[in-house]
Design an enzyme around this catalytic site. Structure first.
Site, PDB file in Angstrom:
ATOM      1  N   HIS A  92      50.149  44.614  40.629  1.00 35.38           N
ATOM      2  CA  HIS A  92      50.441  43.583  41.621  1.00 35.38           C
ATOM      3  C   HIS A  92      50.637  42.250  40.911  1.00 35.38           C
ATOM      4  O   HIS A  92      50.163  42.045  39.785  1.00 35.38           O
ATOM      5  CB  HIS A  92      49.293  43.471  42.620  1.00 35.38           C
ATOM      6  CG  HIS A  92      49.170  44.641  43.533  1.00 35.38           C
ATOM      7  ND1 HIS A  92      48.492  44.568  44.728  1.00 35.38           N
ATOM      8  CD2 HIS A  92      49.618  45.917  43.443  1.00 35.38           C
ATOM      9  CE1 HIS A  92      48.531  45.739  45.334  1.00 35.38           C
ATOM     10  NE2 HIS A  92      49.214  46.580  44.567  1.00 35.38           N
ATOM     11  N   CYS A 122      45.704  41.132  48.349  1.00 30.46           N
ATOM     12  CA  CYS A 122      45.163  42.380  48.893  1.00 30.46           C
ATOM     13  C   CYS A 122      43.712  42.525  48.421  1.00 30.46           C
ATOM     14  O   CYS A 122      43.254  41.751  47.577  1.00 30.46           O
ATOM     15  CB  CYS A 122      46.010  43.564  48.423  1.00 30.46           C
ATOM     16  SG  CYS A 122      45.731  44.011  46.691  1.00 30.46           S
ATOM     17  N   CYS A 170      43.411  42.673  44.549  1.00 24.47           N
ATOM     18  CA  CYS A 170      43.709  41.406  43.885  1.00 24.47           C
ATOM     19  C   CYS A 170      42.648  40.357  44.185  1.00 24.47           C
ATOM     20  O   CYS A 170      42.298  39.558  43.317  1.00 24.47           O
ATOM     21  CB  CYS A 170      45.093  40.919  44.297  1.00 24.47           C
ATOM     22  SG  CYS A 170      46.419  41.999  43.700  1.00 24.47           S
ATOM     23  N   GLU A 204      49.305  39.310  41.340  1.00 18.40           N
ATOM     24  CA  GLU A 204      48.073  38.600  40.989  1.00 18.40           C
ATOM     25  C   GLU A 204      47.369  39.255  39.805  1.00 18.40           C
ATOM     26  O   GLU A 204      46.890  38.562  38.903  1.00 18.40           O
ATOM     27  CB  GLU A 204      47.124  38.550  42.191  1.00 18.40           C
ATOM     28  CG  GLU A 204      47.675  37.815  43.394  1.00 18.40           C
ATOM     29  CD  GLU A 204      48.480  38.684  44.355  1.00 18.40           C
ATOM     30  OE1 GLU A 204      48.685  38.246  45.499  1.00 18.40           O
ATOM     31  OE2 GLU A 204      48.912  39.801  43.969  1.00 18.40           O
TER      32      GLU A 204
END
Length: 161
Positions: free
Chosen positions: A58, A88, A91, A60
């Site tokens: 992801h 999310c 993250c 992040e």
């Protein structure tokens, strides 16, 4: 809502620009992030889940990994994570582990759900007891595993985190 300074607005706009650029380049979903400390961008990241076949890639997470390598430390204390979308659960947990001081985001998890990135199930699952989760979890106590933890406590050169 707290107003951002012009500099902070530029950082958030950069995260959004990364989301658009790398989405159109086929890297992955429409997510971008940057890590900033003391007005300096430490790292940028974007979603690379589908291009790397890595479900943890992801924006992040990628930005946190790069920033930590850049500064040579696992702690991003004093840093702000600017991201195109509310992190999310994975993250968000990574941001806590990295000790970022602040998270600034553009889209919400509700916006993400509307376009097919719905994390609510994960938020719900984390709140459940391990034995009640959808993915079966079996706790098997191990004296050897406990011994490793005890060894950790006695390890003179351990690095606390």
């Amino acid at each position: 809502m707290t107003q951002l300074t012009p500099e902070e607005s530029r950082f958030l706009a950069r995260a959004v620009a990364l989301s658009r650029k790398h989405m159109h380049q086929g890297a992955g979903g429409p997510f971008g992030a940057i890590i900033v400390r003391d007005g300096k961008v430490l790292a940028e990241g974007w979603n690379e889940v589908t291009s790397t076949n890595d479900p943890t890639a992801h924006a992040e997470i990628n930005a946190i990994r790069k920033a930590c390598r850049q500064i040579g430390d696992f702690s991003l204390s004093g840093a702000t994570l600017y991201t195109s979308c509310e992190p999310c659960p994975m993250c968000l947990a990574a941001a806590y582990w990295a000790r970022v001081d602040r998270i600034v985001y553009a889209n919400t998890r509700i916006h993400a759900a509307v376009i097919g990135f719905d994390d609510q199930h994960i938020y719900d699952e984390v709140a459940r007891e391990p034995g009640d989760r959808e993915i079966p979890m079996l706790h098997v106590p191990s004296e050897e595993a406990r011994a490793v933890f005890e060894e950790w406590l006695g390890k003179a050169d351990r690095v606390e985190y």
